[in-house]
Design a protein around this motif. Structure first.
Motif, short mmCIF file in Angstrom:
data_model
loop_
_atom_site.label_atom_id
_atom_site.label_comp_id
_atom_site.label_asym_id
_atom_site.label_seq_id
_atom_site.Cartn_x
_atom_site.Cartn_y
_atom_site.Cartn_z
N SER A 284 -7.87 30.68 26.20
CA SER A 284 -6.70 29.61 26.11
C SER A 284 -5.58 30.15 26.53
O SER A 284 -5.41 31.17 27.03
CB SER A 284 -6.85 29.64 24.49
OG SER A 284 -5.90 30.34 23.98
N ARG B 289 -11.67 36.83 29.86
CA ARG B 289 -12.12 35.43 29.81
C ARG B 289 -13.79 35.76 29.95
O ARG B 289 -14.31 35.28 29.12
CB ARG B 289 -11.41 34.69 30.73
CG ARG B 289 -12.22 33.29 30.73
CD ARG B 289 -11.65 32.49 32.04
NE ARG B 289 -12.44 32.75 32.97
CZ ARG B 289 -12.17 32.33 34.40
NH1 ARG B 289 -11.37 31.47 34.41
NH2 ARG B 289 -12.85 33.04 35.34
N ASP B 290 -14.08 36.30 31.27
CA ASP B 290 -15.50 36.30 31.41
C ASP B 290 -16.41 37.21 30.68
O ASP B 290 -17.33 36.69 30.08
CB ASP B 290 -15.89 36.67 32.98
CG ASP B 290 -15.21 35.36 33.79
OD1 ASP B 290 -14.78 34.49 33.22
OD2 ASP B 290 -14.89 35.66 34.94
N LYS C 109 -7.16 29.32 32.59
CA LYS C 109 -7.22 28.83 31.47
C LYS C 109 -8.61 27.94 31.59
O LYS C 109 -8.95 27.19 32.59
CB LYS C 109 -6.34 27.82 30.96
CG LYS C 109 -6.41 27.23 29.52
CD LYS C 109 -5.05 26.36 29.43
CE LYS C 109 -5.12 24.72 29.90
NZ LYS C 109 -4.43 24.09 29.55
N LYS C 110 -9.62 28.29 30.42
CA LYS C 110 -10.85 27.66 30.65
C LYS C 110 -11.27 27.60 28.92
O LYS C 110 -11.55 28.60 28.35
CB LYS C 110 -11.88 28.48 31.39
CG LYS C 110 -13.25 27.86 31.40
CD LYS C 110 -13.94 28.89 32.35
CE LYS C 110 -15.30 28.44 32.46
NZ LYS C 110 -16.24 29.40 33.28
N GLU C 111 -11.24 26.44 28.35
CA GLU C 111 -11.68 26.47 27.15
C GLU C 111 -12.99 25.13 26.85
O GLU C 111 -12.92 24.16 27.73
CB GLU C 111 -10.47 25.75 26.25
CG GLU C 111 -9.37 26.54 26.10
CD GLU C 111 -8.09 26.08 25.36
OE1 GLU C 111 -8.30 26.54 24.15
OE2 GLU C 111 -7.46 25.50 25.77
N THR C 112 -14.06 25.77 26.39
CA THR C 112 -15.18 24.63 26.30
C THR C 112 -14.82 24.07 24.79
O THR C 112 -14.42 24.81 23.71
CB THR C 112 -16.53 25.48 26.26
OG1 THR C 112 -16.39 26.40 25.23
CG2 THR C 112 -16.71 26.03 27.54
N VAL C 113 -15.26 22.78 24.81
CA VAL C 113 -15.33 22.10 23.85
C VAL C 113 -16.49 22.02 22.96
O VAL C 113 -17.45 21.27 23.64
CB VAL C 113 -14.46 20.84 23.94
CG1 VAL C 113 -14.27 19.98 22.58
CG2 VAL C 113 -13.01 20.89 24.51
N GLU C 114 -16.58 22.35 21.76
CA GLU C 114 -17.94 22.15 21.24
C GLU C 114 -18.24 20.65 20.61
O GLU C 114 -16.95 20.30 19.77
CB GLU C 114 -18.00 23.21 19.76
CG GLU C 114 -18.13 24.82 20.31
CD GLU C 114 -18.54 25.63 19.33
OE1 GLU C 114 -18.95 25.00 18.42
OE2 GLU C 114 -18.08 26.60 19.51
N GLY D 262 -16.31 33.44 28.15
CA GLY D 262 -16.15 32.47 29.18
C GLY D 262 -14.90 31.49 28.79
O GLY D 262 -14.70 30.59 29.79
N ASN D 263 -14.26 31.82 27.84
CA ASN D 263 -13.10 30.93 27.35
C ASN D 263 -11.98 31.65 27.31
O ASN D 263 -11.85 32.87 27.02
CB ASN D 263 -13.53 30.53 25.83
CG ASN D 263 -14.46 29.42 25.51
OD1 ASN D 263 -14.84 28.63 26.40
ND2 ASN D 263 -15.53 29.98 24.63
#
Length: 182
Positions: free
Chosen positions: A73, A64-65, A172-177, A70-71
């Motif tokens: 799913s 992830r990192d 789980k870490k998702e950034t939303v654009e 950094g994302n």
């Protein structure tokens, strides 16, 4: 680091710890008896859970990192986690075959007798005889090296999949654009 090298690295780390615990148990367990078998099962499952938990967490966090911006799913974590888990699953299946074939060739028979003794203590005489007859009919199948490999592979693999699902939810870490409205 590439995704393949990450999968191999953390899979091999987990395999080394699981197999290392197995070897240490073999070296220090001494005479096989009911108490040692029970302790061996507890330490065996504990080493599988701890090893997979630690190295899945570290491997998925590193993915992830460092490799995925950094994302992470849930589906990505599941795919990478399952690939990591395949390595210790295969390794433990192979170790179990080596153990039962060369390190302790009588282990399967001892374990079978241990199971029979447990059943005799837990069941009525009629139930015990019925269960023993059923086990005797399946004995050759369970002493087959290929099936033993598959059983040990599946044990580690299924525990690993459950841990992968839990760790995927944790990491789980998702950034939303957000696109501009202009």
């Amino acid at each position: 680091m590439t995704l393949n090298s990450l999968i191999i690295r953390y899979g091999l780390y987990a395999a080394a710890v699981i197999i290392g615990f197995g070897i240490l148990s073999f070296l220090f367990m001494g005479e096989i008896n009911m108490e040692n078998m029970k302790m061996g099962e507890i330490t065996g499952y504990a080493s599988i859970i701890l090893s997979l938990g630690i190295f899945l967490f570290l491997g998925l966090r590193k993915f992830r990192d460092e490799l995925n911006g950094g994302n992470l799913s849930f589906l990505q974590a599941l795919k990478v986690g399952v690939m990591i888990v395949l390595i210790p699953s295969i390794g433990f299946g192979a170790y179990n075959h080596v153990y039962a074939e060369w390190l302790d060739p009588d282990f399967t028979e001892k374990y079978y007798q241990h199971h029979i003794d447990q059943l005799e203590d837990q069941l009525s005489p009629a139930e015990f005889q019925a269960e023993k007859a059923k086990l005797e009919s399946q004995k050759d199948m369970f002493m087959n090296p290929f099936l033993s490999f598959v059983l040990m592979f599946l044990t580690v693999f299924l525990i690993g999949v459950v841990l992968t699902i839990l760790i995927a939810f944790i990491l789980k870490k998702e950034t939303v654009e957000v696109s501009s409205l202009a």
